[in-house]
Design a protein around this motif. Structure first.
Motif, PDB file in Angstrom:
ATOM      1  N   ASP A  92       0.919  -1.255  -0.017  1.00  0.00           N
ATOM      2  CA  ASP A  92      -0.020  -0.230   0.025  1.00  0.00           C
ATOM      3  C   ASP A  92       1.038   1.408  -0.054  1.00  0.00           C
ATOM      4  OD1 ASP A  92      -2.093  -1.592  -0.293  1.00  0.00           O
ATOM      5  OD2 ASP A  92      -3.171  -0.852   1.794  1.00  0.00           O
ATOM      6  N   ASN A 125      -2.946  -4.592  -0.989  1.00  0.00           N
ATOM      7  CA  ASN A 125      -3.793  -4.730  -1.922  1.00  0.00           C
ATOM      8  C   ASN A 125      -3.749  -3.320  -2.901  1.00  0.00           C
ATOM      9  OD1 ASN A 125      -4.611  -3.590   1.011  1.00  0.00           O
ATOM     10  ND2 ASN A 125      -6.176  -2.702   0.091  1.00  0.00           N
ATOM     11  N   HIS A 207       0.601  -8.193   3.860  1.00  0.00           N
ATOM     12  CA  HIS A 207       0.223  -7.141   4.250  1.00  0.00           C
ATOM     13  C   HIS A 207      -1.017  -7.026   5.122  1.00  0.00           C
ATOM     14  CE1 HIS A 207      -0.829  -2.821   3.078  1.00  0.00           C
ATOM     15  NE2 HIS A 207      -2.211  -3.497   3.138  1.00  0.00           N
ATOM     16  N   HIS A 230      -1.667  -2.573   6.872  1.00  0.00           N
ATOM     17  CA  HIS A 230      -2.898  -2.627   6.192  1.00  0.00           C
ATOM     18  C   HIS A 230      -3.821  -1.850   7.249  1.00  0.00           C
ATOM     19  CE1 HIS A 230      -6.417  -3.520   3.476  1.00  0.00           C
ATOM     20  NE2 HIS A 230      -6.782  -4.235   4.719  1.00  0.00           N
TER      21      HIS A 230
HETATM   22 FE   LIG Z   1      -3.996  -2.379   2.611  1.00  0.00          FE
END
Ligand SMILES: [Fe+2]
Length: 296
Positions: A92, A125, A207, A230
């Motif tokens: 991220d 993600n 993550h 995350h």
């Molecule tokens: Fe994330």
């Protein structure tokens, strides 16, 4: 008690409550300003069987495209000051609402971190969403910058005078909507089994804490160390209580921040990372680099 006295007590109580609320809002506002600019380093010691000398990892996560100061200089200075042996970029780094050009930010960040220490790059993600939209060409550029990329795979590497298995995944270590049979035939299951059966100490770059911490993950798996991000530490932290909200876990998440002993042999460290979440600022939650000293 007469009515006038009751009214006076109610008015005084309302005044005290309003004053407390004003102090809280003021403190939250000041904290949001501080948390927008300052970075702390949070240190952890982790013993890893077989290691011959200590190794320092600096973990950088959840930047969401944020730039500290002039061209992120305070971030690089903070990372360099930790004198890491390895820098883990734990996902991220892309902003949530990215454009194609945002890959330049991530590639430049990787290059500059690689000038400080070797970089292990794991997907979050946002990275997988970017790849779905614009293809995986950017990952070759991350490799060209010198980083080792962990994308649903593992490598046996020499670290601290011994071999350590490092893996990176955004998978799920429990059925997650699949039947038991589907789960056991999945790439997630195969990957985690290979991590678990490693003849060497194993470190998983996941993550999502969800990968091993949720459902019956802690009963199924045995991986020495799992590093996660995350959650942003719950974004807003209520002093003495914990994080307010984390994606995928909801309000008052159990796995929000810090160290967790998931079972006898599996330790998980969640870094709160370096940005707020969309427009929600961090409050009582200083951005951080997690500094993990792997000890013999
Ligand atoms: Fe994330």
């Amino acid at each position: 008690m007469n009515q006038a006295k009751i009214k006076r007590i109610i008015a005084r109580s309302a005044g005290i409550l309003a004053a407390l609320l004003a102090v809280l809002l003021f403190a939250a506002g000041i904290s949001a300003v501080i948390c927008n600019r300052h970075i702390k380093a949070t240190q952890y010691d982790v013993q890893l069987d077989g290691l011959e000398q200590s190794v320092r990892l600096a973990v950088v996560a959840d930047l969401h495209g944020k730039v500290y100061g002039e061209d992120n200089a305070p971030l690089y200075e903070k990372v360099a000051a930790q004198k890491p042996d390895v820098i883990v970029l734990l996902g991220d780094l892309f902003p949530p609402h990215f454009t194609e050009a945002d890959k330049d930010y991530v590639i430049d960040l990787t290059r500059r971190m690689q000038e400080i220490a070797p970089v292990y790059f794991a997907m979050g993600n946002h990275e997988t969403s970017y790849t779905a939209e614009y293809g995986d060409g950017w990952i070759d550029e991350i490799r060209s910058a010198g980083a080792l990329v962990f994308d649903e795979d593992w490598k046996d590497l020499t670290l601290g005078g011994t071999t350590v298995r490092i893996g990176g995944s955004l998978g799920h270590g429990y059925p997650f909507g699949r039947t038991h049979e589907e789960f056991e035939a999945s790439a997630d299951f195969k990957f985690l089994t290979e991590m678990q059966e490693s003849p060497y100490p194993a470190i998983l770059l996941a993550h999502w804490p969800d990968t091993v911490a949720l459902s019956d993950g802690p009963r199924r798996w045995q991986i020495d160390l799992v590093l996660c991000g995350h959650t942003h530490g719950g974004v807003i932290r209520v002093p003495g209580v914990g994080g307010l909200y984390a994606p995928m876990q909801g309000w008052w998440p159990r796995f929000d921040y810090g160290e967790f002993q998931l079972n006898d042999g599996m330790r998980m460290i969640i870094t709160s990372g370096l940005s707020g979440h969309d427009r929600v600022p961090r409050i009582f939650n200083l951005p951080e680099i997690a500094v993990i000293d792997l000890q013999p």
